[in-house]
Design a protein around this motif. Structure first.
Motif, PDB file in Angstrom:
ATOM      1  N   VAL A 144      -6.355   7.958  -1.016  1.00 21.07           N
ATOM      2  CA  VAL A 144      -6.264   6.620  -1.608  1.00 21.07           C
ATOM      3  C   VAL A 144      -5.528   5.698  -0.639  1.00 21.07           C
ATOM      4  O   VAL A 144      -4.615   6.133   0.062  1.00 21.07           O
ATOM      5  N   PRO A 145      -5.935   4.433  -0.599  1.00 23.09           N
ATOM      6  CA  PRO A 145      -5.233   3.496   0.290  1.00 23.09           C
ATOM      7  C   PRO A 145      -3.831   3.193  -0.243  1.00 23.09           C
ATOM      8  O   PRO A 145      -3.609   3.145  -1.452  1.00 23.09           O
ATOM      9  N   ASP A 146      -2.919   2.994   0.678  1.00 20.01           N
ATOM     10  CA  ASP A 146      -1.557   2.607   0.327  1.00 20.01           C
ATOM     11  C   ASP A 146      -1.600   1.168  -0.185  1.00 20.01           C
ATOM     12  O   ASP A 146      -2.172   0.304   0.464  1.00 20.01           O
ATOM     13  N   ASN A 155       0.016  -1.175   2.460  1.00 18.59           N
ATOM     14  CA  ASN A 155      -0.538  -1.224   3.810  1.00 18.59           C
ATOM     15  C   ASN A 155      -1.886  -0.514   3.786  1.00 18.59           C
ATOM     16  O   ASN A 155      -1.944   0.713   3.804  1.00 18.59           O
ATOM     17  N   ARG A 156      -2.953  -1.264   3.756  1.00 22.72           N
ATOM     18  CA  ARG A 156      -4.282  -0.673   3.585  1.00 22.72           C
ATOM     19  C   ARG A 156      -4.714   0.218   4.745  1.00 22.72           C
ATOM     20  O   ARG A 156      -5.685   0.946   4.625  1.00 22.72           O
ATOM     21  N   ARG A 157      -3.987   0.176   5.860  1.00 23.48           N
ATOM     22  CA  ARG A 157      -4.313   1.071   6.978  1.00 23.48           C
ATOM     23  C   ARG A 157      -3.775   2.475   6.747  1.00 23.48           C
ATOM     24  O   ARG A 157      -4.180   3.423   7.400  1.00 23.48           O
ATOM     25  N   VAL A 158      -2.853   2.614   5.820  1.00 27.05           N
ATOM     26  CA  VAL A 158      -2.231   3.908   5.518  1.00 27.05           C
ATOM     27  C   VAL A 158      -2.994   4.566   4.370  1.00 27.05           C
ATOM     28  O   VAL A 158      -3.293   3.937   3.361  1.00 27.05           O
ATOM     29  N   ILE A 159      -3.292   5.836   4.559  1.00 27.31           N
ATOM     30  CA  ILE A 159      -3.977   6.616   3.528  1.00 27.31           C
ATOM     31  C   ILE A 159      -2.982   7.592   2.926  1.00 27.31           C
ATOM     32  O   ILE A 159      -2.230   8.265   3.632  1.00 27.31           O
ATOM     33  N   PRO A 170       2.028   9.490  -4.218  1.00 31.98           N
ATOM     34  CA  PRO A 170       1.202  10.156  -3.200  1.00 31.98           C
ATOM     35  C   PRO A 170       1.761   9.972  -1.781  1.00 31.98           C
ATOM     36  O   PRO A 170       2.037   8.850  -1.363  1.00 31.98           O
ATOM     37  N   PRO A 171       1.944  11.074  -1.065  1.00 33.39           N
ATOM     38  CA  PRO A 171       2.479  11.002   0.306  1.00 33.39           C
ATOM     39  C   PRO A 171       1.385  10.708   1.335  1.00 33.39           C
ATOM     40  O   PRO A 171       0.193  10.836   1.055  1.00 33.39           O
ATOM     41  N   ARG A 172       1.834  10.334   2.516  1.00 34.79           N
ATOM     42  CA  ARG A 172       0.927  10.204   3.658  1.00 34.79           C
ATOM     43  C   ARG A 172       0.666  11.599   4.215  1.00 34.79           C
ATOM     44  O   ARG A 172       1.440  12.521   3.982  1.00 34.79           O
ATOM     45  N   MET A 173      -0.409  11.730   4.972  1.00 33.97           N
ATOM     46  CA  MET A 173      -0.717  13.039   5.572  1.00 33.97           C
ATOM     47  C   MET A 173       0.400  13.444   6.531  1.00 33.97           C
ATOM     48  O   MET A 173       0.734  14.630   6.608  1.00 33.97           O
TER      49      MET A 173
END
Length: 149
Positions: A86-88, A91-95, A53-56
């Protein structure tokens, strides 16, 4: 008397063909009643090409749009259950954005709609003409000039 501008005519033909392709694809999409816009369709197709899954921000870059546009598209697709945030794990700050089972099903329907639209568009061409068109389009897409001997 003015001389016709051959390149200008070709450019106009390409624009008209692009509009026709969009119109026909939109109609085929609407006939399947998926409730997905062409922009959402493009995001789903792009998302399907990632191994994880990529970041936005990654999606925005790949789609060549501003991040806010991706947020709006993801909001709509998430509301319809086609994607989820979903959280990365690192790094939980990254979605990150991932397809759901409904999203994968929608992709299958989208691919079928695109195939039927392509069949309609290409119907006037024979096999050799389609092959020649494919080669010409590859050249235009790659931007490589044809070398002449």
């Amino acid at each position: 008397m003015t001389t016709p501008d051959a390149d200008g005519l070709l450019a106009e033909q390409l624009l008209r063909l692009t509009r026709r392709v969009h119109r026909i694809q939109k109609r085929h999409l609407e006939q399947r009643d998926l409730g997905i816009t062409p922009a959402q369709s493009r995001l789903l197709r792009t998302l399907a090409h990632w191994g994880s899954p990529p970041r936005m921000a990654d999606l925005a870059e790949r789609l060549e749009v501003v991040p806010r546009a991706v947020t709006t598209l993801v909001d709509g697709l998430e509301a319809s259950g086609k994607v989820r945030r979903v959280p990365d794990p690192a790094n939980r700050r990254v979605i990150r954005i991932e397809l759901t089972d409904d999203g994968r099903g929608a992709l299958r329907e989208l691919r079928a709609a695109r195939r039927s639209a392509a069949e309609e568009i290409l119907a006037p061409l024979g096999g050799d003409q389609r092959a020649a068109l494919g080669g010409l389009l590859d050249t235009l897409i790659d931007g490589e000039p044809v070398r002449r001997c």
